[in-house]
Design a protein around this motif. Sequence first.
Motif, PDB file in Angstrom:
ATOM      1  N   UNK A 252      -3.783   0.996  -4.010  1.00 46.18           N
ATOM      2  CA  UNK A 252      -3.504   2.370  -4.430  1.00 46.18           C
ATOM      3  C   UNK A 252      -3.050   3.218  -3.245  1.00 46.18           C
ATOM      4  N   UNK A 253      -3.586   2.923  -2.073  1.00 45.25           N
ATOM      5  CA  UNK A 253      -3.160   3.614  -0.850  1.00 45.25           C
ATOM      6  C   UNK A 253      -1.658   3.418  -0.649  1.00 45.25           C
ATOM      7  N   UNK A 254      -1.203   2.189  -0.848  1.00 40.56           N
ATOM      8  CA  UNK A 254       0.229   1.896  -0.715  1.00 40.56           C
ATOM      9  C   UNK A 254       1.045   2.653  -1.754  1.00 40.56           C
TER      10      UNK A 254
ATOM     11  N   UNK B 152       5.051   6.474  -2.889  1.00 42.46           N
ATOM     12  CA  UNK B 152       5.530   7.482  -3.838  1.00 42.46           C
ATOM     13  C   UNK B 152       5.931   8.761  -3.116  1.00 42.46           C
ATOM     14  N   UNK B 153       5.091   9.226  -2.209  1.00 38.69           N
ATOM     15  CA  UNK B 153       5.390  10.449  -1.463  1.00 38.69           C
ATOM     16  C   UNK B 153       6.557  10.221  -0.505  1.00 38.69           C
ATOM     17  N   UNK B 154       6.591   9.047   0.110  1.00 33.62           N
ATOM     18  CA  UNK B 154       7.696   8.723   1.004  1.00 33.62           C
ATOM     19  C   UNK B 154       9.031   8.752   0.263  1.00 33.62           C
ATOM     20  N   UNK B 155       9.025   8.324  -1.012  1.00 29.12           N
ATOM     21  CA  UNK B 155      10.251   8.299  -1.793  1.00 29.12           C
ATOM     22  C   UNK B 155      10.681   9.659  -2.308  1.00 29.12           C
TER      23      UNK B 155
ATOM     24  N   UNK C 214      -7.838   5.835  -3.382  1.00 26.29           N
ATOM     25  CA  UNK C 214      -6.809   5.182  -2.574  1.00 26.29           C
ATOM     26  C   UNK C 214      -5.480   5.903  -2.662  1.00 26.29           C
ATOM     27  N   UNK C 215      -5.120   6.350  -3.861  1.00 30.21           N
ATOM     28  CA  UNK C 215      -3.859   7.077  -4.039  1.00 30.21           C
ATOM     29  C   UNK C 215      -3.878   8.400  -3.276  1.00 30.21           C
TER      30      UNK C 215
END
Length: 231
Positions: free
Chosen positions: A24-26, A31-34, A141-142
Amino acid sequence: MKTPEFLHGARLGMPIALGYIPVAFSFGMLAVKGGMPIWASIIISMTNLTSAGQFAGMNLILAGAGLTEIGITTFVINLRYMLMSLALSQKIEKLPLVKRMLVSAGITDEIYTVASTMPNKVSASFMAGLIIIPYIGWTLGTVLGALTNNILPPSVVSAMGITLYAMFIAIFIPAAKHNKGILAVLIFAIAVSCIFYYGIKAISSGWATIITAIAASAFGAVFFPKKEDTL
C-alpha cells in the motif's frame, strides 16, 4: 460483538496487515508521483481493499483511460473476490444483509485463505477482527506512501514501483513449481501479454489486460480443468 472471537480474528489478521503496509505504501507513493491528489489516493484505498485492482485502476486513471475501460478492467481483475465470497458464505454463520455486504467488501486473497482454513464455522465477530486489522494496515500504508512521496529520493520512489510485481512473483512461482497447470497458464498469459505489448499496439493497456485475463482463464479451464472430488 463477541470480544474473544474478535481478538482471535485480529491476531490472525495482524501478519496480513504487516504484509499490506509496504504494498500500500507503494500504491500511495506511485499514485501521488503520477499526479493524483493525496486525498484521492487515500480515499481509493479506504474504499477498495484490492492491490492488483487498485494498481491497474490507478495506471489507467493516470493514463487518461475512459470510465468503461477502467470499470471493465477492475471488474475482471476483482472478479475472484465474488467467487471467494460465495465460497465463504458456507463457512460463515448466518448474517443480516448489511453485515454480509460489509464482510464481502473486506474479502481479499489472504483473508479468504485464513477464514476458509478455520476448522469450524466462523462468526461475524471473528471476520470483523480478521478484516479490520488488515484494512487499517492497507490504509496506513497508503497514507505513509502518499505523504512521503516528496521526501524520499527519486531512485527510492522508482524502486518501490516493483513491489507489486515482487509480491505476485512470490505468490505464483512456488505454486507454479508444484503445479504444471498453473505454470502453463502463467506462461500463456505472459505470451499473450507480450503479443499485445510488442505487436498489437493499437489496443490500450486496459483492454489488453482484460483480454489477457479472460484468455488465460479460458486456457486453464479448457486444458487444465480441476477434477471433481469423488466419493
